[in-house]
Scaffold this active site. Structure first.
Site, short mmCIF file in Angstrom:
data_model
loop_
_atom_site.label_atom_id
_atom_site.label_comp_id
_atom_site.label_asym_id
_atom_site.label_seq_id
_atom_site.Cartn_x
_atom_site.Cartn_y
_atom_site.Cartn_z
N GLY A 34 0.84 -1.20 0.00
CA GLY A 34 0.00 0.00 0.00
C GLY A 34 0.87 1.24 0.00
N SER A 36 2.57 4.80 1.02
CA SER A 36 3.14 5.34 2.25
C SER A 36 2.01 6.02 3.03
CB SER A 36 4.24 6.36 1.90
OG SER A 36 4.73 6.96 3.07
N SER A 38 -0.52 4.47 4.30
CA SER A 38 -1.80 3.74 4.18
C SER A 38 -2.12 3.01 5.48
CB SER A 38 -1.75 2.76 3.00
OG SER A 38 -0.69 1.83 3.16
N SER A 41 2.45 -0.38 8.47
CA SER A 41 3.19 -0.61 9.71
C SER A 41 2.25 -0.69 10.90
CB SER A 41 4.21 0.51 9.95
OG SER A 41 5.08 0.61 8.87
N SER A 108 5.93 -1.98 -1.97
CA SER A 108 5.93 -2.96 -3.09
C SER A 108 4.95 -2.51 -4.18
CB SER A 108 5.64 -4.37 -2.59
OG SER A 108 4.63 -4.43 -1.61
N1 LIG Z 1 10.77 7.88 -2.90
C1 LIG Z 1 10.15 7.17 -1.94
N2 LIG Z 1 9.03 6.48 -2.24
C2 LIG Z 1 8.40 5.77 -1.27
N3 LIG Z 1 8.84 5.68 0.01
C3 LIG Z 1 9.96 6.36 0.35
C4 LIG Z 1 10.66 7.14 -0.60
N4 LIG Z 1 11.73 7.69 0.01
C5 LIG Z 1 11.71 7.30 1.28
N5 LIG Z 1 10.65 6.49 1.51
C6 LIG Z 1 10.43 5.79 2.80
O1 LIG Z 1 10.73 4.42 2.53
C7 LIG Z 1 9.64 3.60 2.91
C8 LIG Z 1 9.28 2.62 1.79
O2 LIG Z 1 10.22 1.61 1.72
P1 LIG Z 1 9.80 0.23 1.05
O3 LIG Z 1 10.99 -0.66 1.17
O4 LIG Z 1 8.52 -0.24 1.63
O5 LIG Z 1 9.56 0.66 -0.48
S1 LIG Z 1 9.41 -0.28 -1.75
O6 LIG Z 1 8.58 -1.43 -1.37
O7 LIG Z 1 10.74 -0.72 -2.17
O8 LIG Z 1 8.78 0.54 -2.78
C9 LIG Z 1 8.46 4.49 3.17
O9 LIG Z 1 7.85 3.92 4.31
P2 LIG Z 1 6.27 3.87 4.52
O10 LIG Z 1 5.85 5.30 4.65
O11 LIG Z 1 6.12 3.10 5.80
O12 LIG Z 1 5.62 3.17 3.37
C10 LIG Z 1 9.05 5.86 3.39
O13 LIG Z 1 9.23 6.07 4.78
N1 LIG Z 2 -7.43 1.79 10.41
C1 LIG Z 2 -6.17 2.22 10.38
N2 LIG Z 2 -5.17 1.36 10.10
C2 LIG Z 2 -3.89 1.79 10.05
N3 LIG Z 2 -3.48 3.06 10.27
C3 LIG Z 2 -4.44 3.98 10.57
C4 LIG Z 2 -5.82 3.58 10.63
N4 LIG Z 2 -6.53 4.68 10.92
C5 LIG Z 2 -5.65 5.69 11.06
N5 LIG Z 2 -4.38 5.28 10.85
C6 LIG Z 2 -3.18 6.13 10.93
O1 LIG Z 2 -2.59 6.21 9.65
C7 LIG Z 2 -1.16 6.29 9.78
C8 LIG Z 2 -0.54 5.13 9.01
O2 LIG Z 2 0.86 5.22 9.10
P1 LIG Z 2 1.80 3.96 8.90
O3 LIG Z 2 1.27 2.79 9.61
O4 LIG Z 2 3.20 4.40 9.19
O5 LIG Z 2 1.62 3.71 7.32
P2 LIG Z 2 2.61 2.97 6.32
O6 LIG Z 2 3.39 1.96 7.09
O7 LIG Z 2 1.72 2.36 5.29
O8 LIG Z 2 3.48 4.05 5.76
C9 LIG Z 2 -0.85 6.23 11.25
O9 LIG Z 2 -0.69 7.55 11.73
C10 LIG Z 2 -2.10 5.59 11.84
O10 LIG Z 2 -2.34 5.98 13.18
#
Ligand SMILES: Nc1ncnc2c1ncn2[C@@H]1O[C@H](COP(=O)(O)OS(=O)(=O)O)[C@@H](OP(=O)(O)O)[C@H]1O
Ligand SMILES: Nc1ncnc2c1ncn2[C@@H]1O[C@H](COP(=O)(O)OP(=O)(O)O)[C@@H](O)[C@H]1O
Length: 236
Positions: A34, A36, A38, A41, A108
């Site tokens: 999903g 970033s 979404s 984590s 991903s």
């Molecule tokens: N350019 C760019 N695009 C997307 N995300 C970015 C980028 N730069 C840094 N980040 C940070 O890296 C986290 C995503 O890493 P991933 O290993 O899940 O990415 S991927 O699956 O290889 O696309 C992502 O974490 P999440 O926010 O938890 O998804 C970001 O914190």
């Molecule tokens: N139902 C839900 N499930 C997951 N996160 C939620 C939900 N509702 C609100 N949130 C908020 O959305 C944000 C999601 O961040 P995070 O888990 O770091 O996303 P990701 O790992 O996809 O980048 C958090 O601040 C979390 O508290």
């Protein structure tokens, strides 16, 4: 990348079934994909707590965390993301071969890369459950828990998924959770319900009698009937 040649697989005497029997569980991979922000984590953490309390050995693999170590040499080009996902898939497969249930929370973004992840598991006979952590881009951007969307909009971060790089949503994931409509707990429960319904894990009651709330990597629950804090199998 060079492909290894002149290598031969070496079997041991202890099999996967022996390990599964020792752990009283079977390995599996829950793959959360999903945008970033979404909720990948957050939901993984909730699922980990929920299943740990039931006595399952579960381990979280998380995009940011893995990029501190194993994949610290990878960036966010399509090629690097592909290699990121391939390595994680191999790690998740190995963990499942041990008997661990792992959650892989990675953006991903490419269907082809997730297909590779699935194939790696299928080939090894290990359950692979794709979970689409689904939320409209506007919602993820509004949440912006790390302030990354703001930086992506100003161009400070290039190739940012959803803004300046694609996200290819899964068409037929095993589970889809809408984190803007369900609570965190309900999202985690939907995944666990699927695992139970498909017989990937059994239905279990909680065996850890305290909440597992520590955020520093150490679980603070103790298991019923265990004197050393070890988790006991909750199956009947
Ligand atoms: N350019 C760019 N695009 C997307 N995300 C970015 C980028 N730069 C840094 N980040 C940070 O890296 C986290 C995503 O890493 P991933 O290993 O899940 O990415 S991927 O699956 O290889 O696309 C992502 O974490 P999440 O926010 O938890 O998804 C970001 O914190
Ligand atoms: N139902 C839900 N499930 C997951 N996160 C939620 C939900 N509702 C609100 N949130 C908020 O959305 C944000 C999601 O961040 P995070 O888990 O770091 O996303 P990701 O790992 O996809 O980048 C958090 O601040 C979390 O508290």
């Amino acid at each position: 990348m060079p492909t290894a040649t002149n290598i031969v697989w070496h079997d041991g005497a202890v099999t996967r079934e022996h390990r599964y029997s020792l752990l009283a569980q079977r390995g599996a991979t829950v793959w959360l994909t999903g945008l970033s922000g979404s909720g990948k984590s957050t939901v993984s953490v909730a699922l980990e707590q929920m299943m740990f309390k039931k006595g399952y050995l579960i381990y979280r693999l998380d995009g940011d965390n893995i990029r501190f170590g194993l994949n610290s040499n990878l960036g966010f080009s399509a090629e690097d993301r592909k290699e990121n996902i391939r390595r994680i898939s191999e790690v998740a497969k190995l963990m499942a071969d041990v008997g661990v249930i792992s959650t892989s929370a990675f953006i991903s973004p490419y269907i082809a890369d997730r297909q590779v992840a699935r194939q790696i598991h299928d080939k090894a006979g290990i359950p692979f459950v794709e979970v689409h952590v689904d939320v409209p881009l506007e919602v993820a951007e509004k949440r912006d828990p790390k302030g990354l969307y703001k930086k992506a909009r100003t161009g400070e971060i290039k190739n940012f998924t959803g803004i300046s790089d694609p996200y290819e949503a899964p068409e037929t994931p095993e589970v889809r959770i809408n984190t803007d409509k369900l609570s965190v707990n309900d999202c985690a429960k939907a995944i666990l319900d699927y695992l139970v319904e498909k017989g990937i894990v059994e239905q279990r009651d909680d065996v850890v009698n305290k909440p597992v709330e520590s955020a520093n990597g150490t679980a603070n629950g103790t298991a019923n009937g265990a004197t050393n804090g070890a988790v006991v199998n909750g199956s009947s």
